[in-house]
Motif scaffolding. Structure first.
Motif, PDB file in Angstrom:
ATOM      1  N   TYR B 263      28.526 -36.701  -3.438  1.00 44.63           N
ATOM      2  CA  TYR B 263      27.616 -37.179  -4.482  1.00 44.63           C
ATOM      3  C   TYR B 263      28.383 -37.066  -5.809  1.00 44.63           C
ATOM      4  O   TYR B 263      29.152 -36.111  -5.996  1.00 44.63           O
ATOM      5  N   PRO B 264      28.226 -38.043  -6.733  1.00 42.24           N
ATOM      6  CA  PRO B 264      28.974 -37.960  -7.983  1.00 42.24           C
ATOM      7  C   PRO B 264      28.806 -36.597  -8.659  1.00 42.24           C
ATOM      8  O   PRO B 264      27.689 -36.110  -8.798  1.00 42.24           O
ATOM      9  N   ALA B 265      29.912 -35.988  -9.048  1.00 41.49           N
ATOM     10  CA  ALA B 265      29.855 -34.641  -9.628  1.00 41.49           C
ATOM     11  C   ALA B 265      30.901 -34.528 -10.734  1.00 41.49           C
ATOM     12  O   ALA B 265      31.890 -35.254 -10.741  1.00 41.49           O
ATOM     13  N   PRO B 266      30.687 -33.585 -11.687  1.00 38.80           N
ATOM     14  CA  PRO B 266      31.711 -33.368 -12.718  1.00 38.80           C
ATOM     15  C   PRO B 266      32.920 -32.667 -12.114  1.00 38.80           C
ATOM     16  O   PRO B 266      32.888 -32.254 -10.950  1.00 38.80           O
ATOM     17  N   ASP B 267      33.956 -32.512 -12.918  1.00 41.67           N
ATOM     18  CA  ASP B 267      35.164 -31.842 -12.451  1.00 41.67           C
ATOM     19  C   ASP B 267      34.826 -30.431 -11.939  1.00 41.67           C
ATOM     20  O   ASP B 267      34.029 -29.717 -12.541  1.00 41.67           O
ATOM     21  N   TYR B 268      35.425 -30.043 -10.787  1.00 47.97           N
ATOM     22  CA  TYR B 268      35.078 -28.774 -10.145  1.00 47.97           C
ATOM     23  C   TYR B 268      35.312 -27.581 -11.077  1.00 47.97           C
ATOM     24  O   TYR B 268      34.466 -26.691 -11.200  1.00 47.97           O
ATOM     25  N   ALA B 269      36.487 -27.586 -11.752  1.00 52.13           N
ATOM     26  CA  ALA B 269      36.840 -26.449 -12.619  1.00 52.13           C
ATOM     27  C   ALA B 269      35.833 -26.317 -13.758  1.00 52.13           C
ATOM     28  O   ALA B 269      35.398 -25.210 -14.104  1.00 52.13           O
ATOM     29  N   VAL B 270      35.433 -27.460 -14.325  1.00 56.61           N
ATOM     30  CA  VAL B 270      34.472 -27.455 -15.435  1.00 56.61           C
ATOM     31  C   VAL B 270      33.137 -26.884 -14.952  1.00 56.61           C
ATOM     32  O   VAL B 270      32.518 -26.037 -15.595  1.00 56.61           O
ATOM     33  N   GLN B 271      32.712 -27.360 -13.774  1.00 61.06           N
ATOM     34  CA  GLN B 271      31.410 -26.936 -13.242  1.00 61.06           C
ATOM     35  C   GLN B 271      31.428 -25.440 -12.891  1.00 61.06           C
ATOM     36  O   GLN B 271      30.469 -24.713 -13.147  1.00 61.06           O
ATOM     37  N   ALA B 272      32.545 -24.989 -12.298  1.00 58.21           N
ATOM     38  CA  ALA B 272      32.640 -23.591 -11.891  1.00 58.21           C
ATOM     39  C   ALA B 272      32.686 -22.661 -13.103  1.00 58.21           C
ATOM     40  O   ALA B 272      32.155 -21.549 -13.062  1.00 58.21           O
ATOM     41  N   ALA B 273      33.298 -23.154 -14.202  1.00 52.36           N
ATOM     42  CA  ALA B 273      33.433 -22.317 -15.395  1.00 52.36           C
ATOM     43  C   ALA B 273      32.128 -22.203 -16.178  1.00 52.36           C
ATOM     44  O   ALA B 273      31.931 -21.278 -16.951  1.00 52.36           O
ATOM     45  N   ALA B 274      31.239 -23.168 -15.947  1.00 50.41           N
ATOM     46  CA  ALA B 274      30.005 -23.234 -16.756  1.00 50.41           C
ATOM     47  C   ALA B 274      28.920 -22.324 -16.188  1.00 50.41           C
ATOM     48  O   ALA B 274      27.803 -22.742 -15.934  1.00 50.41           O
TER      49      ALA B 274
END
Lengths: 255, 276
Positions: B263-274
């Motif tokens: 499913y369309p998702a933001p960058d993994y690193a960005v999402q994990a850091a947030a």
């Protein structure tokens, strides 16, 4: 500023909800003539909403009457007029407690059952299936349930009041020793047709309101488990508040 | 397949004609320009991945939803011009099988099948009984006539709903995901019934499904719906032989391809850091 905006939005939502209720009520009323040729459907709903609520109504009526007998006796004894217990109990039950308590119990027992049943019919596509079979769910499902509640409620309120008077007599006469002749004769002399009619009108209005709220909430429930649960809760909460509000208005008009 | 070869030649004329159909809800586009022709007396399959708007398309074809734009004609009648009475008159000539059957839970099997007849006709009880038992016999459930919906398995409920859908002798029969949750035996029974009823009663059938193997075995014509449009249409063999990557991915059931696995998702690193 924020508060004003919130208040405006809240008022707007309330007006919209009241409008939706009014439109739904008009649609239901317009569909009533179409449902009349099928009295069997209405009778089945009188049984579902009325007969199946009988036990809870009768038990509650008995206990309310008994409490009324105790409290009434205690109060009237202070003025030396405990023979008026029959009148006080009958008028309280016929004019106020009978219609109101029955309506609250009706909303809790029959109203929730109606809202949940119709909500589940929505969630399991039964209403959509009826539409696809060219059958109007409003005429086939909603109107018979609305009319069933409308008919059952005054009957239940009458039974509640009668059992309540019996309960008051049980305590006042049998336990506290009020003279039975005074109890019944004073009641007969004081209670007028107008008092009975006041109760009958109230219970019919409450029956219409509780049934309408229950079928509206069920019919517009979100087709999910949470949606049906919420519709059931909303049905009993809205009915209870509206019954108490309308009771005040009707009492003010009819007194 | 032999059943398909035995299908009668479809006469000229369309049972359903859809042109430039658009549908959006809450600003989200579900259908974006669907064109569809359904020939009379054929079995047409509408396939596509979950969430592509197949059920929405069915609801638009049956007038349960109003399109944002475009035209739907059923039996030569433009749905947008029909009043509620006109729509109900048209629906008497249509039958629809819902995903879970949508049987009325307060009625037994017999009364469920009899329901449309009791609502729309004044048949004598003896004749009504004859019609209902005939339809139950057609789906193999005459013996289950006194069971309640709660006592039926998923496959049986689907078959009772099918008997109810054909009890008014419709000209168009619509199936919404008829194979979902069925065991292989029930699935085979429902599959055979779709073809047999279509041919024996001279119906037009529209079947919405994402079970490629099953539906292509029974359909005369297949349409593949993806991204709000029909991206391929034709006989089942033509679809299976298609060189379009999107069609191939769906027909062969490949997990990744033009229709992404994720499913369309933001960058993994960005999402994990947030982390809040």
């Amino acid at each position: 500023m924020r508060l004003a905006t919130d208040l405006f939005a809240s008022a707007q939502a309330t007006v919209r909800a009241v409008g939706a209720y009014a439109l739904f009520a008009l649609r239901v009323l317009a569909a009533v003539p179409g449902a009349l040729p099928r009295p069997g459907l209405v009778i089945a709903q009188v049984y579902n909403t009325g007969a199946l609520s009988l036990v809870i109504i009768m038990l509650s009526g008995l206990f309310v009457g008994m409490v009324l007998g105790l409290q009434g006796f205690d109060l009237l004894q202070r003025f030396g007029s405990e023979e008026s217990l029959g009148t006080a109990a009958a008028l309280s039950l016929l004019k106020e407690l009978g219609p109101v308590v029955t309506a609250l119990l009706f909303a809790g027992r029959a109203g929730t059952a109606l809202a949940a049943e119709i909500g589940l019919m929505r969630a399991t596509d039964q209403l959509a299936a009826m539409e696809m079979m060219a059958v109007d769910p409003l005429r086939r499902v909603i109107v018979p349930r609305f009319l069933g509640g409308l008919i059952a409620m005054p009957l239940l309120a009458a039974i509640f009041s009668l059992i309540g008077i019996f309960g008051a007599q049980l305590i006042g006469v049998q336990l506290m020793g009020v003279d039975p002749g005074h109890f019944w004769s004073q009641m007969r002399a004081a209670v007028e047709v107008g008092d009975v009619m006041e109760g009958a009108i109230k219970s019919a209005v409450f029956g219409a309101l509780c049934s309408l709220i229950a079928v509206h909430e069920g019919y517009h429930a979100l087709p999910t488990a949470e949606g049906v649960g919420r519709a059931t809760t909303r049905s009993v909460v809205i009915s209870s508040v509206i019954v108490l509000l309308v009771d005040y208005l009707l009492t003010a008009v009819m007194l | 397949m032999t059943q398909q070869a035995a299908a009668p030649e479809a006469p000229a004329g369309l049972a359903v004609r859809v042109r430039d159909l658009h549908y959006a809800v809450n600003g989200r586009t579900i259908l974006a320009g669907v064109d569809l022709d359904v020939r009379r007396r054929s079995v047409t399959a509408i396939m596509g991945p979950s969430g592509t708007g197949k059920t929405t398309l069915l609801r638009l074809l049956t007038g349960q939803l109003r399109p944002t734009r475009g035209q739907v004609e059923v039996d030569g009648q433009d749905l947008s011009r029909l009043s509620r009475t006109g729509l109900f008159a048209l629906r008497r000539r249509m039958g629809m099988l819902f995903q879970q059957g949508a049987l009325l839970t307060d009625l037994d099997v017999y009364e469920n099948v009899a329901f449309p007849l009791r609502e729309h006709t004044r048949l004598p009880e003896r004749l009504l009984r004859h019609v209902v038992l005939t339809k139950l016999q057609a789906v193999g459930l005459r013996g289950a006539w006194r069971l309640t919906p709660a006592e039926l398995s998923g496959g049986m409920a689907r078959r009772v709903a099918l008997a109810r859908a054909i009890v008014m002798d419709p000209r168009l029969l619509i199936y919404d995901e008829p194979f979902v949750g069925l065991d292989p035996v029930s699935l085979g029974v429902v599959l055979r019934l779709i073809r047999r009823l279509n041919d024996a009663l001279g119906l037009t059938s529209i079947v919405v499904s994402h079970d490629v193997r099953e539906i292509t075995a029974v359909a005369d014509h297949c349409c593949l719906l993806s991204g709000g449009r029909i991206i391929a249409a034709g006989p089942p063999r033509a679809l299976q032989a298609s060189d379009s990557a999107e069609v191939r991915q769906f027909v062969r059931g490949e997990p990744d391809g033009p229709v992404p696995f994720h499913y369309p998702a933001p960058d993994y690193a960005v999402q994990a850091a947030a982390v809040r």
